[in-house]
Design a protein around this motif. Structure first.
Motif, PDB file in Angstrom:
ATOM      1  N   THR A 101       8.957 -32.043  -8.442  1.00  0.00           N
ATOM      2  CA  THR A 101       8.950 -33.424  -7.983  1.00  0.00           C
ATOM      3  C   THR A 101       8.272 -33.466  -6.629  1.00  0.00           C
ATOM      4  O   THR A 101       8.115 -32.455  -5.953  1.00  0.00           O
ATOM      5  N   THR A 102       7.870 -34.657  -6.238  1.00  0.00           N
ATOM      6  CA  THR A 102       7.193 -34.800  -4.950  1.00  0.00           C
ATOM      7  C   THR A 102       7.872 -35.844  -4.084  1.00  0.00           C
ATOM      8  O   THR A 102       7.224 -36.588  -3.369  1.00  0.00           O
ATOM      9  N   GLN A 103       9.183 -35.892  -4.113  1.00  0.00           N
ATOM     10  CA  GLN A 103       9.923 -36.870  -3.335  1.00  0.00           C
ATOM     11  C   GLN A 103      10.020 -36.406  -1.886  1.00  0.00           C
ATOM     12  O   GLN A 103      10.744 -35.471  -1.584  1.00  0.00           O
ATOM     13  N   PRO A 104       9.298 -37.062  -0.962  1.00  0.00           N
ATOM     14  CA  PRO A 104       9.395 -36.645   0.437  1.00  0.00           C
ATOM     15  C   PRO A 104      10.675 -37.177   1.076  1.00  0.00           C
ATOM     16  O   PRO A 104      10.944 -38.356   1.047  1.00  0.00           O
ATOM     17  N   ASP A 105      11.480 -36.269   1.601  1.00  0.00           N
ATOM     18  CA  ASP A 105      12.719 -36.675   2.251  1.00  0.00           C
ATOM     19  C   ASP A 105      12.741 -36.350   3.740  1.00  0.00           C
ATOM     20  O   ASP A 105      13.506 -36.918   4.481  1.00  0.00           O
ATOM     21  N   HIS A 106      11.951 -35.384   4.186  1.00  0.00           N
ATOM     22  CA  HIS A 106      12.029 -34.941   5.571  1.00  0.00           C
ATOM     23  C   HIS A 106      10.649 -34.901   6.228  1.00  0.00           C
ATOM     24  O   HIS A 106      10.377 -34.070   7.067  1.00  0.00           O
ATOM     25  N   GLY A 107       9.751 -35.785   5.832  1.00  0.00           N
ATOM     26  CA  GLY A 107       8.425 -35.750   6.418  1.00  0.00           C
ATOM     27  C   GLY A 107       7.543 -34.784   5.659  1.00  0.00           C
ATOM     28  O   GLY A 107       7.627 -34.650   4.453  1.00  0.00           O
ATOM     29  N   ALA A 125      19.163 -25.706  -2.075  1.00  0.00           N
ATOM     30  CA  ALA A 125      19.280 -26.127  -0.674  1.00  0.00           C
ATOM     31  C   ALA A 125      18.499 -25.182   0.239  1.00  0.00           C
ATOM     32  O   ALA A 125      17.858 -25.633   1.195  1.00  0.00           O
ATOM     33  N   GLN A 126      18.541 -23.881  -0.037  1.00  0.00           N
ATOM     34  CA  GLN A 126      17.784 -22.932   0.786  1.00  0.00           C
ATOM     35  C   GLN A 126      16.285 -23.189   0.671  1.00  0.00           C
ATOM     36  O   GLN A 126      15.559 -23.128   1.673  1.00  0.00           O
ATOM     37  N   VAL A 127      15.806 -23.491  -0.514  1.00  0.00           N
ATOM     38  CA  VAL A 127      14.390 -23.834  -0.692  1.00  0.00           C
ATOM     39  C   VAL A 127      14.076 -25.120   0.061  1.00  0.00           C
ATOM     40  O   VAL A 127      13.024 -25.233   0.699  1.00  0.00           O
ATOM     41  N   GLU A 128      14.979 -26.079   0.020  1.00  0.00           N
ATOM     42  CA  GLU A 128      14.776 -27.335   0.749  1.00  0.00           C
ATOM     43  C   GLU A 128      14.607 -27.066   2.244  1.00  0.00           C
ATOM     44  O   GLU A 128      13.725 -27.626   2.893  1.00  0.00           O
ATOM     45  N   ILE A 129      15.443 -26.195   2.778  1.00  0.00           N
ATOM     46  CA  ILE A 129      15.341 -25.841   4.199  1.00  0.00           C
ATOM     47  C   ILE A 129      14.004 -25.166   4.481  1.00  0.00           C
ATOM     48  O   ILE A 129      13.320 -25.498   5.455  1.00  0.00           O
ATOM     49  N   GLU A 130      13.612 -24.244   3.635  1.00  0.00           N
ATOM     50  CA  GLU A 130      12.364 -23.500   3.839  1.00  0.00           C
ATOM     51  C   GLU A 130      11.127 -24.370   3.676  1.00  0.00           C
ATOM     52  O   GLU A 130      10.120 -24.153   4.343  1.00  0.00           O
ATOM     53  N   ARG A 131      11.174 -25.371   2.795  1.00  0.00           N
ATOM     54  CA  ARG A 131       9.979 -26.161   2.513  1.00  0.00           C
ATOM     55  C   ARG A 131       9.786 -27.321   3.489  1.00  0.00           C
ATOM     56  O   ARG A 131       8.712 -27.892   3.560  1.00  0.00           O
ATOM     57  N   CYS A 132      10.822 -27.676   4.225  1.00  0.00           N
ATOM     58  CA  CYS A 132      10.760 -28.808   5.165  1.00  0.00           C
ATOM     59  C   CYS A 132      10.759 -28.278   6.592  1.00  0.00           C
ATOM     60  O   CYS A 132      11.795 -27.814   7.084  1.00  0.00           O
ATOM     61  N   PRO A 133       9.620 -28.340   7.285  1.00  0.00           N
ATOM     62  CA  PRO A 133       9.533 -27.754   8.630  1.00  0.00           C
ATOM     63  C   PRO A 133      10.606 -28.229   9.606  1.00  0.00           C
ATOM     64  O   PRO A 133      11.128 -27.431  10.388  1.00  0.00           O
ATOM     65  N   GLY A 134      10.983 -29.492   9.546  1.00  0.00           N
ATOM     66  CA  GLY A 134      12.014 -29.984  10.456  1.00  0.00           C
ATOM     67  C   GLY A 134      13.370 -29.336  10.215  1.00  0.00           C
ATOM     68  O   GLY A 134      14.050 -28.933  11.162  1.00  0.00           O
ATOM     69  N   LEU A 135      13.744 -29.236   8.962  1.00  0.00           N
ATOM     70  CA  LEU A 135      15.010 -28.571   8.630  1.00  0.00           C
ATOM     71  C   LEU A 135      14.954 -27.096   8.994  1.00  0.00           C
ATOM     72  O   LEU A 135      15.908 -26.553   9.559  1.00  0.00           O
ATOM     73  N   ARG A 136      13.841 -26.457   8.664  1.00  0.00           N
ATOM     74  CA  ARG A 136      13.708 -25.027   8.945  1.00  0.00           C
ATOM     75  C   ARG A 136      13.791 -24.753  10.449  1.00  0.00           C
ATOM     76  O   ARG A 136      14.432 -23.806  10.888  1.00  0.00           O
ATOM     77  N   SER A 137      13.147 -25.593  11.236  1.00  0.00           N
ATOM     78  CA  SER A 137      13.177 -25.436  12.685  1.00  0.00           C
ATOM     79  C   SER A 137      14.604 -25.561  13.222  1.00  0.00           C
ATOM     80  O   SER A 137      15.040 -24.754  14.055  1.00  0.00           O
ATOM     81  N   GLU A 181       6.197 -31.751   3.875  1.00  0.00           N
ATOM     82  CA  GLU A 181       6.786 -30.602   3.190  1.00  0.00           C
ATOM     83  C   GLU A 181       5.705 -29.583   2.893  1.00  0.00           C
ATOM     84  O   GLU A 181       4.562 -29.935   2.664  1.00  0.00           O
ATOM     85  N   LEU A 182       6.072 -28.313   2.889  1.00  0.00           N
ATOM     86  CA  LEU A 182       5.121 -27.248   2.609  1.00  0.00           C
ATOM     87  C   LEU A 182       4.741 -27.199   1.139  1.00  0.00           C
ATOM     88  O   LEU A 182       3.598 -26.877   0.805  1.00  0.00           O
ATOM     89  N   ILE A 183       5.710 -27.483   0.264  1.00  0.00           N
ATOM     90  CA  ILE A 183       5.498 -27.528  -1.176  1.00  0.00           C
ATOM     91  C   ILE A 183       6.333 -28.670  -1.730  1.00  0.00           C
ATOM     92  O   ILE A 183       7.266 -29.131  -1.074  1.00  0.00           O
ATOM     93  N   PRO A 184       6.032 -29.130  -2.944  1.00  0.00           N
ATOM     94  CA  PRO A 184       6.888 -30.148  -3.552  1.00  0.00           C
ATOM     95  C   PRO A 184       8.277 -29.574  -3.846  1.00  0.00           C
ATOM     96  O   PRO A 184       8.442 -28.365  -3.999  1.00  0.00           O
ATOM     97  N   ARG A 185       9.246 -30.449  -3.950  1.00  0.00           N
ATOM     98  CA  ARG A 185      10.608 -30.026  -4.305  1.00  0.00           C
ATOM     99  C   ARG A 185      10.599 -29.535  -5.745  1.00  0.00           C
ATOM    100  O   ARG A 185      10.104 -30.214  -6.628  1.00  0.00           O
ATOM    101  N   PRO A 186      11.155 -28.353  -5.994  1.00  0.00           N
ATOM    102  CA  PRO A 186      11.143 -27.834  -7.364  1.00  0.00           C
ATOM    103  C   PRO A 186      12.138 -28.558  -8.267  1.00  0.00           C
ATOM    104  O   PRO A 186      13.083 -29.176  -7.799  1.00  0.00           O
ATOM    105  N   GLU A 187      11.895 -28.459  -9.552  1.00  0.00           N
ATOM    106  CA  GLU A 187      12.825 -28.990 -10.552  1.00  0.00           C
ATOM    107  C   GLU A 187      14.153 -28.241 -10.445  1.00  0.00           C
ATOM    108  O   GLU A 187      14.235 -27.193  -9.810  1.00  0.00           O
ATOM    109  N   ARG A 188      15.157 -28.733 -11.116  1.00  0.00           N
ATOM    110  CA  ARG A 188      16.509 -28.161 -11.051  1.00  0.00           C
ATOM    111  C   ARG A 188      16.699 -27.047 -12.080  1.00  0.00           C
ATOM    112  O   ARG A 188      17.633 -27.086 -12.876  1.00  0.00           O
TER     113      ARG A 188
END
Length: 118
Positions: A2-8, A66-78, A10-17
Motif C-alpha cells: 500500500t502507499t498510504q502516507p502517514d508520517h510524511g 510496526a518495526q518496518v513502519e519505524i524503519e520506513r518513516c524517517p521521522g519515526l526512525r529518528s 517514506e523510504l518504501i511503501p507500507r507492506p501488505e499484512r
C-alpha cells in the motif's frame, strides 16, 4: 504494497499484512534486522505450537509490521534512535532521562502499531 502516507516522506511503501511482504520490506530498508526477525518468528512459532494458540504469530506479525513502519518513516526512525541513544547514556533506571527515553520509545512503537492497524 500500500502507499498510504502517514508520517510524511517514506523510504518504501507500507507492506501488505503478510509475513512475506513484511520480510521483503525489512530486507529493503533494514537487512541487518532480518536475523532478529527470523529468531523472533521461531520463538513465536514454538510458543504457538506449545500453547496451541495462533496469537503468538499474530503478535509477531504486528510487532514486525510496526518495526518496518519505524524503519520506513524517517521521522519515526529518528525519534526511535534518539530515544535508544538516550537510554544508552543512562546508568540507572531511576534516572529521569531513562524514564523519558522509555516513554518516547513506547510512544514511537504505539504510533507505529496504530499506523499499521488502521
Amino acid at each position: 504494497m500500500t502507499t498510504q502516507p502517514d508520517h510524511g516522506h517514506e523510504l518504501i511503501p507500507r507492506p501488505e499484512r503478510t509475513p512475506d511482504a513484511v520480510r521483503v520490506a525489512l530486507a529493503r530498508i533494514a537487512p541487518h534486522r532480518l536475523s532478529e526477525m527470523e529468531q523472533h518468528k521461531e520463538q513465536a512459532l514454538a510458543a504457538a505450537l506449545q500453547d496451541g494458540r495462533i496469537g503468538h504469530l499474530q503478535h509477531w506479525l504486528t510487532h514486525w509490521r510496526a518495526q518496518v513502519e519505524i524503519e520506513r518513516c524517517p521521522g519515526l526512525r529518528s525519534r526511535y534512535l534518539g530515544a535508544l541513544a538516550a537510554l544508552h547514556h543512562t546508568s540507572s533506571r531511576d534516572e529521569p532521562e531513562f524514564r523519558a527515553a522509555m516513554t518516547e520509545l513506547r510512544a514511537v512503537e504505539a504510533e507505529a502499531r496504530q499506523a499499521v492497524s488502521a
